[in-house]
Design a protein around this motif. Structure first.
Motif, mmCIF file in Angstrom:
data_model
loop_
_atom_site.group_PDB
_atom_site.id
_atom_site.type_symbol
_atom_site.label_atom_id
_atom_site.label_comp_id
_atom_site.label_asym_id
_atom_site.label_seq_id
_atom_site.Cartn_x
_atom_site.Cartn_y
_atom_site.Cartn_z
ATOM 1 N N ARG A 1 40.736 40.850 38.271
ATOM 2 C CA ARG A 1 39.435 41.236 37.707
ATOM 3 C C ARG A 1 38.693 42.182 38.651
ATOM 4 O O ARG A 1 38.096 43.182 38.232
ATOM 5 C CB ARG A 1 38.583 39.983 37.464
ATOM 6 C CG ARG A 1 37.242 40.266 36.798
ATOM 7 C CD ARG A 1 36.267 39.119 37.017
ATOM 8 N NE ARG A 1 35.988 38.935 38.430
ATOM 9 C CZ ARG A 1 35.135 39.684 39.128
ATOM 10 N NH1 ARG A 1 34.485 40.670 38.544
ATOM 11 N NH2 ARG A 1 34.938 39.453 40.405
ATOM 12 N N VAL B 1 34.089 36.549 29.382
ATOM 13 C CA VAL B 1 35.066 36.591 30.472
ATOM 14 C C VAL B 1 34.814 35.469 31.469
ATOM 15 O O VAL B 1 35.714 34.710 31.816
ATOM 16 C CB VAL B 1 35.010 37.954 31.185
ATOM 17 C CG1 VAL B 1 35.828 37.928 32.467
ATOM 18 C CG2 VAL B 1 35.523 39.055 30.262
ATOM 19 N N ARG C 1 39.887 42.153 27.553
ATOM 20 C CA ARG C 1 39.944 40.813 28.149
ATOM 21 C C ARG C 1 39.558 39.744 27.131
ATOM 22 O O ARG C 1 40.140 38.652 27.092
ATOM 23 C CB ARG C 1 39.004 40.780 29.370
ATOM 24 C CG ARG C 1 38.740 39.395 29.942
ATOM 25 C CD ARG C 1 39.978 38.779 30.579
ATOM 26 N NE ARG C 1 39.632 37.568 31.294
ATOM 27 C CZ ARG C 1 39.634 36.345 30.779
ATOM 28 N NH1 ARG C 1 39.976 36.162 29.500
ATOM 29 N NH2 ARG C 1 39.321 35.307 31.510
ATOM 30 N N LEU D 1 31.193 40.057 29.283
ATOM 31 C CA LEU D 1 31.333 39.371 30.564
ATOM 32 C C LEU D 1 31.028 37.887 30.429
ATOM 33 O O LEU D 1 31.619 37.057 31.131
ATOM 34 C CB LEU D 1 30.405 40.000 31.600
ATOM 35 C CG LEU D 1 30.870 41.320 32.205
ATOM 36 C CD1 LEU D 1 29.809 41.867 33.153
ATOM 37 C CD2 LEU D 1 32.193 41.151 32.936
ATOM 38 N N ASN E 1 36.482 45.475 29.115
ATOM 39 C CA ASN E 1 36.329 44.032 28.977
ATOM 40 C C ASN E 1 36.593 43.550 27.560
ATOM 41 O O ASN E 1 36.863 42.363 27.347
ATOM 42 C CB ASN E 1 34.941 43.597 29.441
ATOM 43 C CG ASN E 1 34.825 43.561 30.948
ATOM 44 O OD1 ASN E 1 35.755 43.144 31.636
ATOM 45 N ND2 ASN E 1 33.703 44.009 31.482
#
Length: 499
Positions: free
Chosen positions: A360, A245, A386, A242, A383
């Motif tokens: 998202r 991200v 991502r 994250l 994730n």
């Protein structure tokens, strides 16, 4: 061993998940409290960002925006989902477990503070602002303070008691906003944000103690620490993902395109991310206790779990659609009104940033459902997809030098991650998508159509009225196929009236 920290108070009798399984007291009131409370807290923080952006130069706001990056590094390195564990675990109401989590959280906070202190200079060097390293060292106080947070405000969520958690968010955020003007009189630069953040977190920790039912006790227990690590290591890995991200794109923009470009980009992310964080937090706090209760009795209550799972996914879908529609309709005039001409460069980016955050946000429902069954690795795996596009985003930034290309790459990555999260929920939890399939397809088509409309507008072509018609038709289909969410909401409203 146990260390009592504050004077003891008599706690209200707790309720475990067996008691919660079929009792949903005043759920409608809980929905309203969660949404309004989370919205107010986030609104205060958004107001703080907007006021700082208005008061200081664009470059100083860019530096202030990097504080969020440094804090995210700490969260990335130390987040183990302890607040979710005390809600999800069947023993979460046990004072011994809570004391053990307090002890584990204290050690984690002190370690995180030390990590941020040591990373302060490398972060400043990487971003090209070495003279600001001292500010990152000051921020190391935040994780150390958070190590003393009282988890009672999270434990009470098991009984669907949310007021202490909401107050611990909103009041400190409000005090942080009030501090801006006096701080500006003294500093008039990025230091305004630095000290406002410190004030917010000091007040947050104090509020968690003032609003607690139980005394604050610390226990160091290897077995409980191992349990927390077993639950939280996928969350820790997911936090690292994250970070990439949420902050990877900012690091790319700040390093390759400059601090002023970072200021514009960071403000756009703040404006579009804030609403999704509000709804995501509200959905998690509302659905997770009920899904966890239903999951523990799913052999006899399978339909209840399936209904709540569908409702959670439909809620994240609707919140994503509302975000995109609101930004498309009101985004540009809002930017000009609140931030003035110095942020005019943000206007053409805002719709695309809204689409990125909407895609998202579609993963939130899947994440809540997986977390209720302790499948904490689902979000981590999704994730990862991502993250794989970040090198492509970096390459695009260096070749084209355009923030918009970075956003396009991010949208593609989020779409892949959402698809993976759906696959994981289906196969790992044996969840049938019959309840949500039509609404998900229609919602994704609506977002895709609005994205096509944004491209059409940016290229100055005419006659894209049919795209608006298609998107409205898709939205109508979504509205007609969220029956589970409507049922849960209707039941909650009935419970509220009866109570």
């Amino acid at each position: 061993m146990t260390f009592p920290i504050v004077a003891e108070r008599t706690p209200t009798a707790g309720a475990d998940f067996a008691e919660l399984s079929f009792e949903r007291p005043s759920m409608f009131r809980s929905v309203i409290l969660l949404l309004s409370g989370n919205a107010l807290g986030s609104l205060m923080l958004l107001a703080r960002n907007l006021l700082v952006a208005r008061l200081v130069s664009v470059e100083d706001y860019g530096i202030a925006a990097t504080f969020a990056i440094s804090m995210a590094i700490v969260e990335m390195a130390s987040g183990l989902g302890l607040q979710q564990l005390i809600v999800q675990d069947k023993e979460g109401n046990d004072p011994r477990l809570q004391a053990g989590l307090h002890g584990f959280n204290l050690l984690r906070g002190l370690l995180s503070g030390a990590i941020l202190f040591l990373l302060a200079s490398p972060i400043a060097q990487f971003l090209g602002i070495p003279d600001v390293a001292w500010a990152y060292q000051m921020l190391a106080l935040v994780p150390a303070l958070r190590g003393f947070e009282h988890f009672d405000i999270h434990r009470l969520n098991r009984r669907m008691v949310y007021r202490p958690l909401i107050l611990s968010k909103t009041v400190p955020a409000f005090l942080s906003v009030l501090s801006l003007w006096p701080l500006y009189q003294f500093f008039a630069d990025y230091r305004v944000m630095l000290y406002a953040v410190l004030i917010q977190w000091a007040c947050t920790v104090a509020a968690s103690h003032l609003l607690a039912e139980r005394p604050f006790r610390i226990r160091f227990d290897l077995n409980q620490s191992a349990h927390a690590l077993s639950f939280g290591w996928p969350i820790l890995v997911n936090n690292i993902l994250l970070f990439a991200v949420f902050q990877g794109d900012k690091l790319i923009v700040g390093r390759e395109l400059g601090i002023e470009a970072l200021a514009i980009f960071a403000m756009g992310v703040t404006l579009t991310l804030t609403p999704t964080l509000v709804t995501a937090a509200s959905e998690t706090q509302f659905f997770l206790p009920q899904l966890s209760a239903a999951a523990q009795h799913r052999d006899r209550d399978r339909d209840r779990f399936a209904q709540l799972a569908a409702a959670a996914m439909q809620a994240s879908l609707l919140s994503s659609l509302f975000l995109v529609l609101a930004v498309f309709a009101f985004g540009p005039p809002t930017i000009r009104l609140l931030l003035g001409a110095k942020y005019e460069a943000l206007v053409p980016l805002l719709s695309w940033l809204a689409i990125q955050q909407a895609v998202r946000n579609l993963k939130v429902g899947c994440a809540i459902v997986a977390l209720s069954r302790a499948h904490t690795s689902n979000a981590m795996i999704a994730n990862t997809m991502r993250i794989l596009v970040l090198p492509l985003a970096w390459y695009a930034a260096t070749i084209w030098g355009d923030v918009l290309v970075v956003i396009w790459v991010a949208i593609a990555g989020e779409a892949i991650a959402f698809a993976v999260s759906l696959v994981l929920v289906h196969y790992r939890l044996s969840l049938d998508f019959g309840r949500v399939g039509v609404s998900l397809i229609a919602g994704v088509l609506a977002i895709a159509t609005l994205a096509t409309s944004a491209i059409s507008t940016s290229t100055n072509t005419n006659g894209n009225w049919y795209l608006v018609v298609i998107s409205l038709a898709c939205l109508a289909i979504v509205a007609m196929n969220v029956r589970d969410l409507i049922t849960v909401f209707r039941d909650a409203k009935t419970d509220w009236r009866e109570n």
